[in-house]
Design an enzyme around this catalytic site. Sequence first.
Site, mmCIF file in Angstrom:
data_model
loop_
_atom_site.group_PDB
_atom_site.id
_atom_site.type_symbol
_atom_site.label_atom_id
_atom_site.label_comp_id
_atom_site.label_asym_id
_atom_site.label_seq_id
_atom_site.Cartn_x
_atom_site.Cartn_y
_atom_site.Cartn_z
ATOM 1 N N ASP A 141 0.860 -1.189 0.000
ATOM 2 C CA ASP A 141 0.000 0.000 0.000
ATOM 3 C C ASP A 141 0.890 1.230 0.000
ATOM 4 O O ASP A 141 2.050 1.170 0.404
ATOM 5 C CB ASP A 141 -0.847 0.027 1.273
ATOM 6 C CG ASP A 141 -1.795 -1.147 1.331
ATOM 7 O OD1 ASP A 141 -2.210 -1.624 0.274
ATOM 8 O OD2 ASP A 141 -2.106 -1.579 2.453
ATOM 9 N N LYS B 164 -3.299 3.732 -3.610
ATOM 10 C CA LYS B 164 -2.868 5.118 -3.766
ATOM 11 C C LYS B 164 -3.446 5.911 -2.605
ATOM 12 O O LYS B 164 -4.443 5.526 -2.003
ATOM 13 C CB LYS B 164 -3.391 5.683 -5.087
ATOM 14 C CG LYS B 164 -2.917 4.897 -6.302
ATOM 15 C CD LYS B 164 -1.609 5.450 -6.822
ATOM 16 C CE LYS B 164 -0.826 4.424 -7.611
ATOM 17 N NZ LYS B 164 -1.524 3.834 -8.721
ATOM 18 N N ASP C 273 -0.763 -2.823 11.322
ATOM 19 C CA ASP C 273 -1.039 -4.246 11.492
ATOM 20 C C ASP C 273 -2.047 -4.688 10.432
ATOM 21 O O ASP C 273 -3.018 -3.970 10.176
ATOM 22 C CB ASP C 273 -1.617 -4.502 12.893
ATOM 23 C CG ASP C 273 -1.887 -5.983 13.104
ATOM 24 O OD1 ASP C 273 -0.956 -6.685 13.536
ATOM 25 O OD2 ASP C 273 -3.010 -6.440 12.806
ATOM 26 N N MET D 277 -8.685 7.007 10.258
ATOM 27 C CA MET D 277 -9.354 7.500 9.045
ATOM 28 C C MET D 277 -10.461 8.509 9.370
ATOM 29 O O MET D 277 -11.500 8.518 8.710
ATOM 30 C CB MET D 277 -9.956 6.316 8.253
ATOM 31 C CG MET D 277 -8.904 5.401 7.685
ATOM 32 S SD MET D 277 -9.592 3.905 6.943
ATOM 33 C CE MET D 277 -9.823 2.862 8.383
HETATM 34 N N1 SAH Z 1 -3.541 -1.234 9.406
HETATM 35 C C1 SAH Z 1 -3.245 0.130 9.762
HETATM 36 C C2 SAH Z 1 -4.430 1.041 9.557
HETATM 37 C C3 SAH Z 1 -4.833 1.189 8.109
HETATM 38 S S1 SAH Z 1 -6.186 2.305 7.901
HETATM 39 C C4 SAH Z 1 -2.744 0.186 11.199
HETATM 40 O O1 SAH Z 1 -2.777 -0.830 11.907
HETATM 41 O O2 SAH Z 1 -2.302 1.257 11.619
HETATM 42 C C5 SAH Z 1 -5.332 3.815 7.493
HETATM 43 C C6 SAH Z 1 -5.392 4.772 8.645
HETATM 44 O O3 SAH Z 1 -4.456 4.408 9.638
HETATM 45 C C7 SAH Z 1 -5.033 6.195 8.293
HETATM 46 O O4 SAH Z 1 -6.098 6.879 7.700
HETATM 47 C C8 SAH Z 1 -4.697 6.750 9.640
HETATM 48 O O5 SAH Z 1 -5.857 7.035 10.383
HETATM 49 C C9 SAH Z 1 -3.996 5.566 10.290
HETATM 50 N N2 SAH Z 1 -2.535 5.638 10.178
HETATM 51 C C10 SAH Z 1 -1.727 4.769 9.552
HETATM 52 N N3 SAH Z 1 -0.433 5.124 9.691
HETATM 53 C C11 SAH Z 1 -0.427 6.243 10.435
HETATM 54 C C12 SAH Z 1 0.597 7.087 10.949
HETATM 55 N N4 SAH Z 1 1.892 6.864 10.723
HETATM 56 N N5 SAH Z 1 0.219 8.161 11.698
HETATM 57 C C13 SAH Z 1 -1.063 8.415 11.956
HETATM 58 N N6 SAH Z 1 -2.073 7.651 11.490
HETATM 59 C C14 SAH Z 1 -1.765 6.573 10.761
#
Ligand code: SAH
Length: 278
Positions: free
Chosen positions: A54, A76, A109, A189
């Site tokens: 991703d 994207k 994760d 999100m």
């Molecule tokens: N599987 C991912 C989440 C994917 S959904 C996890 O466990 O973190 C995507 C969302 O994750 C983003 O819109 C944001 O809300 C959050 N996110 C992912 N990486 C981030 C980061 N470095 N800082 C802040 N929010 C993050």
Amino acid sequence: MEHDVGLAPRSGQRAAGASAPGKVWLVGAGPGDPDLLTVKAARLLASARVVLHDLLVGEGVMALLPEGARRICVGKRDRRHSLPQEEINALLVELGAAGEEVVRLKGGDPYVFGRGGEEAVALAAAGIPFEVVPGISSAQGMSAYAGIPLTHRDHASSVVFATGHCREGGAGPDWAALARPHQTAVIYMGLGALAGICRQLVAHGLEPDTPAAVVEQATTRHQRVVCGTLLTLPVLAAAQDLAAPALIVVGEVVRLHGTLGWFAPAQARPAQGRHPLP
Ligand code: SAH
């Protein structure tokens, strides 16, 4: 290779006559800082040949891939230009069925708002062997790097992860469950709906002066933390022009950021011999 030891192929679920399937590893890439990869994830990345990733996966993590690895970007930043989930599932199955060993690299994760569950179900249904490698979810990375403990004996005895992004026509979050006292709510999100989220939490019983923060690009050298209350945060966040990826965190624990926020990304420089931060 050590990591080849895993699920035995479930040949009973495979079409008769198909070539021996390869294997798919659903790997959590963590929130950004490559030092937060698990040892298992780092080992898999170092020997990866085909990687589906991703856009959320940080540059620092991508830099760990061998030069010759085939990289397929399936997501994207703009959702409209992402490969539909069904096509990602189908591609994983196709590659696996063709005997490829595939690393499916996902931000944070794989099983926390990552749609990893859907991919694993598709692989299981097709009889493609797979493993899941957990990653540090962004809520946990944010918590450590922004100095906002998710639980604390004095402030929060439970923590809830929710999404601020709902399926079209789908039910919204369970606001009453998110608005419980002595709880930390982390909303993924949700930045685009920040004002509405803050309003709903107050409408469902939280005090308007409940501490709340937005953490943008947590654990990376671009990390920014904007703290306020449910009343003030939307205006403060808009003034800073915050953008995704970002988390909203709500609860008394946000007060601890001032004391526990040890990470100073502006000064963050890669120490010798370590991977640069993304
Ligand atoms: N599987 C991912 C989440 C994917 S959904 C996890 O466990 O973190 C995507 C969302 O994750 C983003 O819109 C944001 O809300 C959050 N996110 C992912 N990486 C981030 C980061 N470095 N800082 C802040 N929010 C993050």
